[in-house]
Scaffold this motif. Structure first.
Motif, mmCIF file in Angstrom:
data_model
loop_
_atom_site.group_PDB
_atom_site.id
_atom_site.type_symbol
_atom_site.label_atom_id
_atom_site.label_comp_id
_atom_site.label_asym_id
_atom_site.label_seq_id
_atom_site.Cartn_x
_atom_site.Cartn_y
_atom_site.Cartn_z
ATOM 1 N N HIS A 47 58.622 21.172 65.081
ATOM 2 C CA HIS A 47 57.362 20.945 64.367
ATOM 3 C C HIS A 47 56.179 20.851 65.338
ATOM 4 C CE1 HIS A 47 60.133 20.683 61.206
ATOM 5 N NE2 HIS A 47 60.400 19.401 61.265
ATOM 6 N N GLU A 54 57.197 25.911 48.004
ATOM 7 C CA GLU A 54 56.165 26.750 47.394
ATOM 8 C C GLU A 54 55.367 25.966 46.347
ATOM 9 O OE1 GLU A 54 59.301 29.098 47.253
ATOM 10 O OE2 GLU A 54 58.575 30.747 48.525
ATOM 11 N N ASP A 61 43.927 23.907 55.914
ATOM 12 C CA ASP A 61 44.337 23.408 57.231
ATOM 13 C C ASP A 61 45.613 22.569 57.169
ATOM 14 O OD1 ASP A 61 43.038 21.421 55.844
ATOM 15 O OD2 ASP A 61 41.883 20.676 57.544
ATOM 16 N N GLU A 62 46.134 22.334 55.965
ATOM 17 C CA GLU A 62 47.380 21.577 55.847
ATOM 18 C C GLU A 62 48.594 22.493 55.696
ATOM 19 O OE1 GLU A 62 47.659 17.666 53.870
ATOM 20 O OE2 GLU A 62 46.093 18.517 52.593
ATOM 21 N N GLU A 84 50.942 23.063 58.696
ATOM 22 C CA GLU A 84 51.540 21.790 59.119
ATOM 23 C C GLU A 84 52.684 21.395 58.193
ATOM 24 O OE1 GLU A 84 48.281 19.003 59.326
ATOM 25 O OE2 GLU A 84 47.274 20.178 60.883
ATOM 26 N N ILE A 85 52.518 21.678 56.911
ATOM 27 C CA ILE A 85 53.578 21.354 55.949
ATOM 28 C C ILE A 85 54.678 22.418 55.994
ATOM 29 C CG2 ILE A 85 54.102 21.071 53.486
ATOM 30 C CD1 ILE A 85 51.243 19.869 53.197
ATOM 31 N N ARG A 111 47.051 21.950 48.284
ATOM 32 C CA ARG A 111 46.771 21.491 49.653
ATOM 33 C C ARG A 111 45.702 22.379 50.291
ATOM 34 N NH1 ARG A 111 48.815 16.457 51.403
ATOM 35 N NH2 ARG A 111 49.758 15.846 49.440
ATOM 36 N N PHE A 135 52.868 20.610 66.701
ATOM 37 C CA PHE A 135 51.580 20.241 66.103
ATOM 38 C C PHE A 135 50.379 20.821 66.839
ATOM 39 C CE2 PHE A 135 52.917 17.165 69.230
ATOM 40 C CZ PHE A 135 51.786 17.061 70.037
ATOM 41 N N ARG A 173 57.706 22.498 58.301
ATOM 42 C CA ARG A 173 58.793 21.547 58.041
ATOM 43 C C ARG A 173 59.936 22.186 57.248
ATOM 44 N NH1 ARG A 173 54.432 18.354 60.346
ATOM 45 N NH2 ARG A 173 55.545 16.661 61.371
ATOM 46 N N ILE A 174 59.792 23.425 56.861
ATOM 47 C CA ILE A 174 60.884 24.112 56.167
ATOM 48 C C ILE A 174 62.153 24.046 57.001
ATOM 49 C CG2 ILE A 174 61.716 26.436 55.557
ATOM 50 C CD1 ILE A 174 58.883 26.995 54.483
ATOM 51 N N LEU A 182 55.142 22.431 46.797
ATOM 52 C CA LEU A 182 54.530 21.354 47.587
ATOM 53 C C LEU A 182 53.190 21.790 48.186
ATOM 54 C CD1 LEU A 182 57.625 20.014 49.627
ATOM 55 C CD2 LEU A 182 56.743 19.199 47.431
#
Lengths: 247, 411
Positions: B157, B43, B52-53, B56-57, B49, B159, B60-61, B45
């Motif tokens: 993940h 939360e 659009d990121e 994607e991030i 940002r 993409f 990864r949780i 990290l």
């Protein structure tokens, strides 16, 4: 023949590198003929560190003191210790705000609670212990893990990759997303070996495998600038998986 | 190593936790489940940002749940930015999410839970005592991954799932392959429910807590949270209803809910709340340990649903679609979805440049912590007089009934 005695551990991570191994559904039964999964808490009980290991695969970065204790114990009793995945090799996503005050970050999520107060800025394994080989990727390719197992069964280590994602992309004769579409594709700077998985589906490389050796950052930054991306934007993206990128 | 070093960690779960027994003399009086996963501070990290990121991030949780995290995050971002997705994109996303459900449930049943019932330590033991079942489980699991990879570009993940659409839509041949494999796996999968219900349960029958699950959409999708107490909570009020608290024994925030009740999320809750009323009676009194059977039933539902979606997609024909034009704007939104382990919430606020200024993610295992605590206490009192090791083993089995995903919970 004596089976390969393995330890597989996860530190600060998403379990994706360990899951990638469990995703080798076709090969798992065959692996059992040659491998003893002795310490693998995610999939096997009990989790007891005992005796010596032919190899230890470690997923994740270090961000809590108890992880360091486990890593040191594993290192001490393993012939080979392999960093598996970008978190273990470079710090990964968890490290993307390294360089900022960890306690302030922690408090922005947990407030004054002390439950996680031992948390420190995520570090790659090689910051604390000797690492014998690196497998990168978020997550790594299954084939890389199978090749690693094959190498270990022969008593060897995998040969390091030295080409960028761009080489994989050219092999597949993909359209270049950077030059043709001016997309912020990190392929030129990112370690190959993934078969250019993302650009092959017209999704720009996000750099999930970390830096390629001898990456020419200044040349690439020039190219990105021509395409309209300033240094801060490019470095911001690069640091999503590896905090060590410096301008 | 000369000494045997017993690491007190809970095995065969995703992530890191352990069960602590509280004793008075020789008597076990309480049990606690500690989630001591290292926090990655997602939360934090995500702040700063661009829109659009975020997905994607955020995906990864967790690896097991990466597809559903990705979809939840995309839905929240799209709501803020007023991005509409096509019917084709909606169906493809749903297919990917069902793929994740299949993979996750197969992993739990055949790799993590089954050893408890067959007296082995893990999949290496299963290969010896139940090779046929293990092969079937691996085949189903592989199919879940094939589906996720076909749509998302990668099993973990994914993409290829983007704001407003996909990088590249899957070619029809690949969807036909998925359909063929679904048809081929169906018969074997149908035996899983029977097989699971034939397993001897050694846990005491502990009453399941109240239930909650996302409702109001197709299958695992929806825009409200429904509870067994008859509440229907709109997405933007769910976070405050769940009432996450920081507590010293857990690295995950703990949902304490809005009032007296304790709620459980996950397969058993979904079935209890969402199945047609004619079947509801047989499940209403189902104990916590029926979660494994619920997972097996859901595994079959997911295979059926994946098959139906794939057929629709093939019948309608796959079209290449132009990516949407996205204009950053300020706003906030909350998306709900059912992840394999239960209700998942992603909530984001963006400034006028499309930069993330607030993020809140609540996961099924965070929701289930109070239910796990309650069930542990009930188990300890039901096992009054049993020795320490027996209680501990039972506690760990009980925790596995909830199939906790600790990386998700702590994130």
């Amino acid at each position: 023949m004596k089976p390969l005695r393995l330890a597989i551990a996860g530190l600060t991570a998403c379990s994706g590198c360990q899951l990638s191994l469990l995703n080798c559904e076709q090969e798992l039964p065959q692996m059992l003929e040659r491998i003893e999964f002795h310490f693998f808490p995610m999939a096997c009980s009990p989790a007891i560190l005992e005796g010596e290991y032919d190899a230890t695969l470690v997923e994740g970065c270090l961000s809590m003191p108890h992880e360091l204790d486990l890593l040191l114990a594993l290192r001490q009793h393993s012939r080979y210790l392999i960093a598996v995945g970008t978190c273990a090799a470079w710090g990964g996503v968890a490290a993307l705000r390294n360089g900022e005050n960890r306690e302030e970050l922690r408090q922005s999520v947990y407030g004054s609670s002390t439950a996680t107060s031992g948390s420190f800025s995520p570090q790659p394994l090689h910051a604390m212990v000797a690492v014998d080989a690196f497998i990168c990727g978020c997550p790594p390719e299954k084939e890389e893990l199978l090749n690693l197992i094959g190498d270990l069964l022969r008593g060897a280590l995998p040969s390091p990759i030295s080409h960028p994602v761009c080489s994989d992309c050219q092999m597949r004769e993909n359209l270049c997303l950077l030059t043709e579409r001016s997309a912020l594709c990190l392929g030129p700077l990112t370690l190959g070996g993934c078969g250019a998985r993302c650009p092959s589906l017209e999704v720009p490389c996000e750099g999930c495998r970390g830096p390629v050796p001898e990456a020419n950052l200044s040349e690439a930054l020039e190219l990105y600038l021509q395409k309209g991306y300033d240094h801060a934007a490019v470095l911001g993206r690069l640091r999503r998986f590896c905090p060590e990128w410096k301008s | 190593m000369s000494d045997t070093d017993k690491l007190d960690i809970l095995t065969r779960v995703e992530g890191h936790g352990f069960v602590e027994l509280v004793r008075e003399g020789e008597r076990v009086v309480d049990a606690r489940f500690h989630l001591h996963e290292s926090p990655r501070l997602f939360e934090a990290l995500l702040l700063g940002r661009r829109f659009d990121e975020v997905a994607e991030i955020a995906c990864r949780i967790c690896s097991i749940c990466s597809t559903v995290h990705k979809v939840a995050a995309l839905q929240a971002v799209e709501q803020v930015l007023d991005v509409r997705i096509s019917r084709q994109t909606r169906l493809l996303r749903e297919l990917a999410v069902e793929g994740g459900q299949i993979e996750s449930h197969a992993l739990n049943i055949f790799c993590l839970a089954l050893p408890d019932y067959l007296g082995v330590g893990g999949f290496p033991g299963l290969a010896v005592v139940a090779p046929v079942e293990m092969q079937l489980g691996l085949k189903i699991k592989a199919l879940g991954n094939l589906i996720q990879e076909t749509v998302g570009g990668r099993a973990i993940h994914p993409f290829n799932l983007l704001i407003g659409g996909l990088g590249k839509v899957p070619v029809e041949d690949k969807l036909r392959l998925v359909l063929d494999q679904l048809a081929e796996t169906r018969e074997g999968a149908a035996t899983v429910t029977h097989f699971v219900s034939s397993l001897r349960e050694t846990l005491p029958l502990l009453p399941a807590p109240e239930c909650c699950a996302v409702s109001g959409g197709t299958a695992l999708f929806g825009d409200v949270l429904a509870t067994s107490c008859g509440e229907v909570i709109p997405a933007n009020a769910v976070a405050s209803w769940l009432n996450e608290q920081n507590e010293t024994h857990s690295h995950a925030k703990v949902c304490r809910f809005d009032g007296e009740g304790i709620f459980m999320a996950g397969p058993l809750s979904r079935l209890k709340l969402l199945i047609p009323p004619e079947y509801a009676n047989s499940l209403s009194g189902a104990p916590v340990s029926a979660s494994l059977l619920a997972r097996a039933i859901e595994l079959n539902q997911a295979l059926e649903r994946a098959m139906a979606i794939t057929r629709i997609l093939l019948a309608e024909g796959i079209r290449k679609e132009a990516p949407p034009t996205v204009i950053p704007k300020a706003g906030e939104a909350t998306a709900l979805i059912e992840a394999p382990r239960g209700t998942l919430l992603h909530s984001y606020r963006f400034d006028s440049h499309g930069i993330c200024v607030a993020a809140n993610i609540i996961t099924p295992t965070a929701i289930n912590q109070a239910a796990m605590e309650q069930s542990l206490r009930q188990l300890v009192s039901a096992m009054e007089g049993a020795d320490h090791d027996q209680v501990k083993t039972a506690c760990e089995r009980l925790i596995r009934c909830f199939d906790p995903c600790i990386s998700c919970a702590v994130h």
